[in-house]
Write an enzyme that holds these catalytic residues in place. Structure first.
Site, mmCIF file in Angstrom:
data_model
loop_
_atom_site.group_PDB
_atom_site.id
_atom_site.type_symbol
_atom_site.label_atom_id
_atom_site.label_comp_id
_atom_site.label_asym_id
_atom_site.label_seq_id
_atom_site.Cartn_x
_atom_site.Cartn_y
_atom_site.Cartn_z
ATOM 1 N N HIS A 234 0.875 -1.174 0.000
ATOM 2 C CA HIS A 234 0.000 0.000 0.000
ATOM 3 C C HIS A 234 0.917 1.230 0.000
ATOM 4 O O HIS A 234 2.026 1.173 0.548
ATOM 5 C CB HIS A 234 -0.825 -0.053 1.290
ATOM 6 C CG HIS A 234 -1.904 0.965 1.435
ATOM 7 N ND1 HIS A 234 -1.651 2.271 1.772
ATOM 8 C CD2 HIS A 234 -3.259 0.858 1.327
ATOM 9 C CE1 HIS A 234 -2.805 2.922 1.860
ATOM 10 N NE2 HIS A 234 -3.786 2.097 1.600
ATOM 11 N N ASP B 51 2.639 -4.472 8.111
ATOM 12 C CA ASP B 51 1.452 -3.656 7.888
ATOM 13 C C ASP B 51 0.266 -4.614 7.972
ATOM 14 O O ASP B 51 -0.017 -5.355 7.023
ATOM 15 C CB ASP B 51 1.554 -2.975 6.521
ATOM 16 C CG ASP B 51 0.260 -2.264 6.132
ATOM 17 O OD1 ASP B 51 -0.743 -2.394 6.861
ATOM 18 O OD2 ASP B 51 0.265 -1.591 5.078
ATOM 19 N N GLN C 249 -4.898 -5.131 6.835
ATOM 20 C CA GLN C 249 -5.872 -6.068 6.262
ATOM 21 C C GLN C 249 -5.892 -7.418 6.952
ATOM 22 O O GLN C 249 -6.767 -8.244 6.663
ATOM 23 C CB GLN C 249 -5.594 -6.277 4.765
ATOM 24 C CG GLN C 249 -5.767 -5.040 3.914
ATOM 25 C CD GLN C 249 -7.215 -4.565 3.822
ATOM 26 O OE1 GLN C 249 -8.156 -5.333 3.999
ATOM 27 N NE2 GLN C 249 -7.391 -3.280 3.556
ATOM 28 N N LYS D 214 -10.710 -0.263 10.282
ATOM 29 C CA LYS D 214 -10.863 -1.501 9.506
ATOM 30 C C LYS D 214 -11.172 -2.707 10.385
ATOM 31 O O LYS D 214 -11.498 -3.768 9.874
ATOM 32 C CB LYS D 214 -9.618 -1.746 8.658
ATOM 33 C CG LYS D 214 -9.454 -0.689 7.573
ATOM 34 C CD LYS D 214 -8.292 -0.949 6.653
ATOM 35 C CE LYS D 214 -8.131 0.237 5.707
ATOM 36 N NZ LYS D 214 -6.991 0.076 4.801
ATOM 37 N N CYS E 183 -4.719 2.479 -3.616
ATOM 38 C CA CYS E 183 -3.490 2.998 -2.994
ATOM 39 C C CYS E 183 -2.336 2.032 -3.215
ATOM 40 O O CYS E 183 -1.493 1.838 -2.331
ATOM 41 C CB CYS E 183 -3.665 3.269 -1.500
ATOM 42 S SG CYS E 183 -4.914 4.505 -1.150
HETATM 43 C C1 LIG Z 1 -6.005 0.874 4.629
HETATM 44 C C2 LIG Z 1 -4.608 0.438 4.594
HETATM 45 C C3 LIG Z 1 -3.576 1.251 5.067
HETATM 46 C C4 LIG Z 1 -3.791 2.654 5.545
HETATM 47 O O1 LIG Z 1 -4.657 2.724 6.609
HETATM 48 P P1 LIG Z 1 -5.164 4.173 7.081
HETATM 49 O O2 LIG Z 1 -6.314 3.861 7.922
HETATM 50 O O3 LIG Z 1 -5.542 4.915 5.836
HETATM 51 O O4 LIG Z 1 -4.064 4.815 7.786
HETATM 52 C C5 LIG Z 1 -2.299 0.757 5.041
HETATM 53 N N1 LIG Z 1 -2.033 -0.469 4.591
HETATM 54 C C6 LIG Z 1 -3.001 -1.280 4.136
HETATM 55 C C7 LIG Z 1 -2.655 -2.649 3.683
HETATM 56 C C8 LIG Z 1 -4.310 -0.855 4.111
HETATM 57 O O5 LIG Z 1 -5.263 -1.657 3.651
#
Ligand SMILES: *Cc1c(COP(=O)(O)O)cnc(C)c1O
Length: 406
Positions: free
Chosen positions: A123, A200, A203, A226, A364
């Site tokens: 991302h 990260d 997800q 999320k 993104c």
């Molecule tokens: C949504 C997402 C982000 C960013 O999250 P924010 O809530 O916009 O800070 C980063 N990495 C992944 C894999 C995402 O799906």
């Protein structure tokens, strides 16, 4: 409690009612999840009758508010199986958490000749902060390629991982592809060359139990909104010795021990990284979301999502011309695709008329789009409240797209 998706749906006011006169079919939980009553009501109650500032007031309301805020940190630590709540830093989101590491850890520990290894499926939140830090420190950003099915090229990873790499920073589950990376194995590999690893988990946190000790990651980042919690809050988990080695990245109140105009000494983590009045209400909402999600039972969540994903994949396979992007053996809850002659935004607009909400765009992750030779994909993503009826409505809408553009 057995997993009953209708009972779960009933807890989500945001899913009720109509969209364009049709039953609202929400298939964009990968962008943001709807909120359960448990979270809405906890935040409402806190705002109505418990709200006060934290760490500052000496009166009962502030002391209680501080206790609730710090208890939220304990809940999040439990959610990640972290050794201690001091390993949990509240941030503004997942993006903010990665920026914290890039600015604080990166500027302290990276220098010319060092490398940060990311992957071709990141991302933008795990690309751009490293580009900025690389520019500032002289370190180099290296990208491990991905294979045609959207899985990580493990041979390339092994080739690129050497003692110049000081940090491996990668996506746990790819938001644009659904690929689940073998992060425990990658952590072992990173540590073998003396590198740290950041996951990260934006997800993965909504879909699988995370045990930071078992994964042995040095950092893990995720976003509140999320995991069925509020916006404006995220989490950075860090190992104690790693967090202690890091300087502050934002200055202000709360993060200091002692301030004079000559010199300031800083508070220990996590306070060192939480300058200013924190997102108090959001932290409490996030903790409630983590507890609520955990209470559903991970084994049941996993089984239900696997089952629905398999159903959805079979339904999409029946749509004429539909091309899936992201078919790695280990994948989950993300359905990215293109259709002949129809742009992703056409697909999304036609589905919207049917009450079906999906994402269209680059997610993104523009380098992923470039890798697969597309400018955008249509993407449906599942949540704990998703049903076979949702998938049937998606499939019916996609048949219309195929007829119109085919
Ligand atoms: C949504 C997402 C982000 C960013 O999250 P924010 O809530 O916009 O800070 C980063 N990495 C992944 C894999 C995402 O799906």
């Amino acid at each position: 409690m057995t997993f009953n998706v209708q009972a779960i749906r009933a807890q989500f006011p945001g899913l009720q009612g109509l969209a364009n006169g049709k039953p609202f079919t929400y298939l964009d939980s990968g962008a943001t999840a709807q909120k359960p009553l448990a979270v809405i009501e906890r935040m409402d109650r806190f705002l109505r009758s418990e709200y006060g500032t934290v760490h500052r007031g000496l009166y009962a309301r502030s002391v209680d508010s501080t206790r609730a805020y710090e208890q939220a940190r304990v809940s999040v630590a439990r959610f990640l199986t972290a050794p201690d709540e001091k390993n949990i830093v509240f941030t503004m989101g997942c993006t903010d958490a990665i920026n914290l590491v890039a600015w604080s850890w990166g500027r302290k520990h990276l220098k010319r000749g060092d490398r940060v290894l990311i992957t071709g499926m990141e991302h933008h939140a795990n690309i751009v902060p490293w580009q900025i830090t690389a520019e500032l420190t002289g370190a180099e950003l290296v990208v491990c390629p991905i294979l045609d099915d959207g899985s990580l090229d493990m041979e390339a990873f092994d080739r690129l991982l050497d003692s110049r790499v000081k940090l491996v920073s990668l996506i746990h589950v790819a938001n644009s592809l659904g690929t689940i990376n073998p992060v425990k194995l990658l952590a072992q590999k990173a540590h073998a060359v003396g590198a740290k690893i950041l996951l990260d988990a934006a997800q993965s946190a909504p879909h699988m139990p995370l045990d930071v000790v078992d994964l042995d990651c040095d950092f893990l980042a995720f976003a509140g909104h999320k995991v069925y919690g509020p916006t404006g809050i995220g989490v950075l988990y860090g190992k104690s010795d790693v967090l202690e080695s890091m300087p502050p990245w934002r200055g202000g109140g709360e993060m200091i021990e002692k301030v004079t105009f000559e010199k300031t000494t800083f508070a220990p983590p996590p306070a060192r990284f939480e300058a200013g009045t924190p997102p108090i209400v959001e932290a409490i909402g996030l903790a409630t979301a983590c507890e609520w999600l955990g209470s559903l039972g991970w084994a049941d969540i996993h089984a239900a999502e696997r089952d629905l994903y398999a159903y959805a994949e079979a339904k999409l396979a029946e749509i004429p011309g539909l091309r899936r992007i992201g078919t790695a053996a280990e994948r989950s809850t993300v359905l990215s695709f293109t259709m002949p002659n129809a742009h992703a935004s056409d697909i999304s607009s036609i589905l919207d008329l049917e009450g079906v909400a999906i994402r269209a765009g680059h997610h993104c992750a523009q380098p992923v789009m470039q890798r697969f030779g597309v400018t955008a994909t249509a993407r449906a993503t599942l949540g704990v409240y998703s049903t076979r009826e949702d998938i049937d409505r998606l499939a019916a809408g996609l048949r219309k797209v195929a007829e119109l553009f085919g």
